[in-house]
Structures are given as C-alpha cells and as structure tokens.
Design a protein around this motif. Sequence first.
Motif, PDB file in Angstrom:
ATOM      1  N   ASN A 172     -10.897 -29.702  14.846  1.00  0.00           N
ATOM      2  CA  ASN A 172     -10.774 -30.103  16.243  1.00  0.00           C
ATOM      3  C   ASN A 172     -11.515 -29.127  17.159  1.00  0.00           C
TER       4      ASN A 172
ATOM      5  N   TYR B  75     -14.346 -30.130  19.764  1.00  0.00           N
ATOM      6  CA  TYR B  75     -14.226 -29.761  21.179  1.00  0.00           C
ATOM      7  C   TYR B  75     -15.524 -29.140  21.696  1.00  0.00           C
TER       8      TYR B  75
ATOM      9  N   SER C 271     -15.942 -32.375  24.227  1.00  0.00           N
ATOM     10  CA  SER C 271     -14.584 -32.064  24.702  1.00  0.00           C
ATOM     11  C   SER C 271     -13.916 -33.247  25.401  1.00  0.00           C
TER      12      SER C 271
ATOM     13  N   PHE D  28     -10.920 -35.356  24.047  1.00  0.00           N
ATOM     14  CA  PHE D  28      -9.547 -34.861  24.130  1.00  0.00           C
ATOM     15  C   PHE D  28      -8.889 -35.226  25.458  1.00  0.00           C
TER      16      PHE D  28
END
Length: 138
Positions: A6, A10, A14, A17
């Motif tokens: 993750n 990111y 990003s 998310f």
Amino acid sequence: MAFATNKDLYEYASEVFDQGVEDWAPELAKAETDVSNFVQIKWYNNHHNRKDYSKAKLTESQWTRSTVYRALAQHILPKLSTFRPESDPFREQIIFYKERFDEELDMQFGLGIQYDEDGDGVVQDAEVHEYKQDRLYR
C-alpha cells in the motif's frame, strides 16, 4: 515479502486512498500474480524447465512499479470507475496505467530479469537474464 505494498501504491497514486478504501493489498496481490505470470510465460517457460519456476526467486524490487501499474489498471481503477462516457476520470487513468505497465514490463525485460536460480538469496551477474524477442509477431 511482496512486490508492492500500500505504501508503494500511495507513492504512485495516492488519490485511490481518497475513495473510501484504506487497504488495497488484495488487489496488489492479484497484480503480483499477474506480473509473475507474465515473467513465467514470456521468459521462463521459453528458456527453462517449466516445472522449476518460483516467483520467490525473482527480485521483488525489480517488479514494484509494474505491480503497482498493473494493480491500478486491472484491479483498482475498474472498481472505482462508473464506465460512463461522461466525466469518468478513472477510465482515462486505466488507459494511462495500462500503458505505463506495458512500458515498465518492456524496460525490465530489456534490462534483464533478476532470477536467483540457485536460491542463495543473492542474484549474481550470471543470474540476470536479458529477454530478447528475435521474431516479429503480428
């Protein structure tokens, strides 16, 4: 370890998310399997005994970007897309990341696949294999 986490996702995108999902690990795992399958099909099966392939012998860091791009194009962005022609930025991103995935895979194959054949945990120069396509396929 995994090809991508993750945290890696990111770094590259990003904004995924911000869509109400905090953990994309299952999608990253699917993309890792896809990348490993590409390596096995395009390179390993053509040059080695098909039965001895092991994803664990690949250098994980070599495949981080391609795993992230594959996850975005095939497993994450399609879940976020409405697939409607009007105002769906995810459709354009799917195309963008698919192209990045293809470019990254080609680059890594050209640089040489790092495959720890003897399983000692160290990839020697002799264990870096260039992939060459000698025929033009149409």
